[in-house]
Design a protein around this motif. Structure first.
Motif, PDB file in Angstrom:
ATOM      1  N   ARG A 431      19.947  71.164  49.891  1.00  0.00           N
ATOM      2  CA  ARG A 431      19.005  70.041  49.921  1.00  0.00           C
ATOM      3  C   ARG A 431      18.548  69.665  48.511  1.00  0.00           C
ATOM      4  NH1 ARG A 431      14.541  71.269  51.635  1.00  0.00           N
ATOM      5  NH2 ARG A 431      14.683  73.453  52.243  1.00  0.00           N
ATOM      6  N   ASP A 432      18.282  70.670  47.696  1.00  0.00           N
ATOM      7  CA  ASP A 432      17.844  70.397  46.327  1.00  0.00           C
ATOM      8  C   ASP A 432      18.964  69.782  45.492  1.00  0.00           C
ATOM      9  OD1 ASP A 432      15.353  71.391  46.921  1.00  0.00           O
ATOM     10  OD2 ASP A 432      15.566  73.240  45.769  1.00  0.00           O
ATOM     11  N   ALA A 433      20.185  70.273  45.687  1.00  0.00           N
ATOM     12  CA  ALA A 433      21.304  69.835  44.854  1.00  0.00           C
ATOM     13  C   ALA A 433      21.719  68.398  45.133  1.00  0.00           C
ATOM     14  CB  ALA A 433      22.510  70.757  45.064  1.00  0.00           C
ATOM     15  N   ARG A 434      21.449  67.913  46.345  1.00  0.00           N
ATOM     16  CA  ARG A 434      22.025  66.620  46.742  1.00  0.00           C
ATOM     17  C   ARG A 434      21.526  65.459  45.888  1.00  0.00           C
ATOM     18  NH1 ARG A 434      24.685  63.175  47.051  1.00  0.00           N
ATOM     19  NH2 ARG A 434      25.841  62.234  48.783  1.00  0.00           N
ATOM     20  N   ILE A 435      20.266  65.510  45.462  1.00  0.00           N
ATOM     21  CA  ILE A 435      19.711  64.394  44.696  1.00  0.00           C
ATOM     22  C   ILE A 435      20.347  64.271  43.319  1.00  0.00           C
ATOM     23  CG2 ILE A 435      17.819  65.818  43.799  1.00  0.00           C
ATOM     24  CD1 ILE A 435      17.784  62.014  44.521  1.00  0.00           C
ATOM     25  N   ALA A 436      20.837  65.371  42.776  1.00  0.00           N
ATOM     26  CA  ALA A 436      21.395  65.327  41.426  1.00  0.00           C
ATOM     27  C   ALA A 436      22.627  64.431  41.347  1.00  0.00           C
ATOM     28  CB  ALA A 436      21.741  66.740  40.950  1.00  0.00           C
ATOM     29  N   LEU A 438      22.665  61.603  42.725  1.00  0.00           N
ATOM     30  CA  LEU A 438      22.141  60.255  42.900  1.00  0.00           C
ATOM     31  C   LEU A 438      21.320  59.767  41.720  1.00  0.00           C
ATOM     32  CD1 LEU A 438      20.949  60.624  46.622  1.00  0.00           C
ATOM     33  CD2 LEU A 438      23.091  59.625  45.805  1.00  0.00           C
ATOM     34  N   TYR A 439      20.376  60.606  41.251  1.00  0.00           N
ATOM     35  CA  TYR A 439      19.480  60.050  40.228  1.00  0.00           C
ATOM     36  C   TYR A 439      20.102  60.079  38.838  1.00  0.00           C
ATOM     37  CZ  TYR A 439      17.402  64.914  39.901  1.00  0.00           C
ATOM     38  OH  TYR A 439      17.153  66.256  39.796  1.00  0.00           O
ATOM     39  N   GLU A 440      19.479  59.337  37.946  1.00  0.00           N
ATOM     40  CA  GLU A 440      20.024  59.055  36.610  1.00  0.00           C
ATOM     41  C   GLU A 440      21.370  58.332  36.683  1.00  0.00           C
ATOM     42  OE1 GLU A 440      17.911  59.340  34.514  1.00  0.00           O
ATOM     43  OE2 GLU A 440      16.578  60.808  35.424  1.00  0.00           O
ATOM     44  N   GLY A 441      21.546  57.523  37.704  1.00  0.00           N
ATOM     45  CA  GLY A 441      22.800  56.801  37.909  1.00  0.00           C
ATOM     46  C   GLY A 441      23.685  57.592  38.852  1.00  0.00           C
TER      47      GLY A 441
END
Length: 596
Positions: A431-436, A438-441
């Motif tokens: 769950r924590d890894a998934r956003i990486a 997506l964000y910062e492009g």
């Protein structure tokens, strides 16, 4: 159970044996640096990551951040952990000594960041955003702004954010609506709203410094009409201490899939007082300085997750009893064998292990180039290093975060059904890894950046700083008795990369959709070749030392095993990626929109 011990031996191998400390100490800025100093920094950072941050990771996820009346409270223990982090000087590791920083190399800071991300990814975002804001302000801010804000941000008593996204625009920032009106005293009044602001409001520091994209009244339309402003939560008094509250308010926090202990805020600017950073209408230059720093940092987040997920899964696989080995019982004294005896579990663990080791090696290769781009004595050397960093930034961001999420998913698979429930803590990693990604492009944007901007820039000059060392290594080591077989596989993958580069260069010039359809596959292809290059170089070092390494023989043997697995089982993906690229855009773009 979440298990993590900082991989200090592998970190030292990469820094000292693979890449070489002498490349750093040859720079005047680091002439006095030595291994003893670095080792002490890494060992103390490991203690913070494992003894202070890791114990708060699961509890912080469960408790999350709470927003009430514009005030955000971080989970229990975070304030005390941040005070320990700040007082230990960890916010200032690579900071400019002119503003109170320690001035250590980015190479060392990257390893420190990896440990913090592995120990507690949510926590790492608070100082991580500040680090990027410091770089943007240092590069583009006026002397007055730098003198007032940088010492406090580098010390960690003030933090920083980047405020880009609005509800109607993310990647396409040319659509943003936040406005800035000049005041007679040289400041500006900002009005508007931003969303998805990491660390936008919290209780860890005495002030928060927002870097905000907005439009001036005379701004031209689109991306060319954006300016960058510094907007503090509290307006500093003459003595530099926080004064009255500015017109900045948190109107809510996002309810997210993961990173629950990191406050992702909606921020409103209501006649907020701010100061221009850089030239009018040139705000994207300053923001890209921060974003490029953050993209490298986000890549290290993926590495941190891969490392902690691997260690947690390996520990579980050694203890979990289930079935018997296909080759016959390994532990006849027990009711069943540990699952680590099973080939498919080994496949998953080795995939996770090589993802972490390969990303660590590539990450240090790039961070060492960052050091050269800032501190090399000649302009030519600085330019060459900067070109390489520019080329590899989207690769680090996208590939590392892809592999981090894949490692987290494999970690759950190793645990089986126990991985899917909260009790063991590994589902949090996914769950924590998934956003990486997506964000910062998003990673798709990174791939487009690679093929659309970085690859053709300066007539392909940046690619030369990747292609030439790989080609030279292959030529010099093709017949090496220790690693010649690995070199043969690397050469095949490198050939696929060269052919794919030519394919995209030729077809993309005629039809941009061809390049777009190939972009994600090309980024992974380039990244896998980079990892393969690092693994074969690592194997060459290990092969030379394994026979007489004494207590370290086990480490070098394992390094050779990791390299062989990557070359045998992961690098062959290069051929499939090339074939996918070669197929062109036809099947990707064939359906009419209505068919979806």
């Amino acid at each position: 159970m979440q298990t993590y011990q900082a991989p200090l031996r592998d970190m030292r191998f990469n820094l000292y044996e693979l890449h070489g400390l002498d490349a750093l100490t040859a720079l005047p800025a680091f002439a006095d640096l030595n291994a003893d100093t670095i080792d002490s920094v890494l060992e103390e950072a490991a203690k913070i990551a494992t003894e202070v941050l890791l114990p708060l990771n699961a509890s912080g996820d469960i408790e999350g951040c709470v927003a009430e009346n514009g005030v955000v409270r971080t989970p229990r223990g975070f304030r005390e952990a941040y005070a320990t982090f700040r007082d230990g000087g960890w916010a200032s590791v690579a900071g400019d000594p002119d503003y109170g920083g320690q001035g250590l190399p980015e190479s060392v800071n990257t390893l420190v960041q990896e440990m913090m991300c592995a120990g507690n990814l949510s926590f790492s975002l608070y100082p991580g955003l500040t680090y990027g804001a410091v770089k943007a302000l240092a590069a583009h801010g006026s002397p007055e702004l730098r003198d007032l804000y940088l010492p406090k941000m580098i010390e960690g008593i003030w933090s920083g954010t980047m405020c880009l996204t609005e509800s109607h625009c993310g990647t396409d920032l040319g659509l943003l609506r936040t406005r800035a009106v000049p005041e007679e005293d040289g400041s500006y009044r900002l009005n508007g709203a931003k969303i998805f602001i990491s660390a936008g409001e919290h209780d860890l520091t005495e002030n928060i410094v927002h870097l905000v994209l907005a439009r001036l009244p005379d701004a031209p339309a689109g991306i060319k009409g954006i300016s960058l402003f510094l907007v503090p939560k509290f307006l500093p008094r003459e003595d530099g201490t926080p004064g009255e509250r500015n017109g900045v308010a948190c109107t809510g926090i996002e309810h997210k899939m993961g990173l629950k202990a990191s406050a992702t805020c909606q921020i409103a600017f209501d006649d907020a007082k701010g100061w221009l950073v850089g030239a009018p209408h040139k705000g994207m230059q300053g923001m890209f300085t921060m974003m490029n720093e953050e993209r490298l940092g986000v890549g290290i987040q993926g590495l941190g997750i891969a490392s902690v997920a691997y260690q947690s899964a390996a520990a579980y696989a050694k203890d979990r009893l289930q079935g018997r080995s296909l080759a016959g019982a390994r532990r006849p004294d027990l009711a069943a064998d540990p699952i680590i005896v099973h080939p498919d579990v080994r496949r998953m663990l080795m995939t996770m292990r090589t993802s972490a080791e390969g990303c660590r090696a590539v990450g240090l290769w790039v961070s060492q180039a960052v050091d050269l781009s800032r501190h090399a004595e000649t302009e030519a050397a600085r330019t060459a290093a900067a070109d390489f960093v520019a080329l590899m930034t989207p690769v680090v961001k996208a590939l590392f975060t892809d592999l981090g999420f894949e490692a987290a998913s494999l970690g759950i698979q190793v645990y089986g059904g126990h991985g899917y429930i909260r009790e063991h803590g590994v589902e949090q990693f996914a769950r924590d890894a998934r956003i990486a990604m997506l964000y910062e492009g998003t990673n798709g944007i990174q791939a487009l950046d690679l093929v659309g901007r970085k690859m053709p820039a300066h007539m392909g000059r940046s690619l030369r700083y990747f292609f030439h060392p790989v080609s030279e290594f292959i030529e010099a080591n093709r017949k090496d008795p220790g690693v010649g077989g690995m070199v043969e596989h690397l050469e095949r993958a490198f050939g696929a990369l060269q052919l794919a580069t030519g394919q995209i260069a030729q077809s993309g010039l005629k039809d941009p959709e061809e390049a777009g359809a190939a972009a994600t596959d090309y980024l992974r292809l380039l990244g896998l070749v980079a990892m393969g290059y690092m693994f074969v170089r690592s194997a060459k070092v290990a092969h030379a030392k394994v026979s007489d390494a004494g207590p370290d023989a086990g480490f070098y043997k394992a390094k050779l095993g990791s390299a062989q697995f990557f070359i045998d089982r992961i690098l062959p993906q290069a051929t499939a990626l090339f074939l996918a690229i070669k197929s062109g855009k036809q099947s990707t773009m064939a359906l009419e929109d209505a068919a979806f």
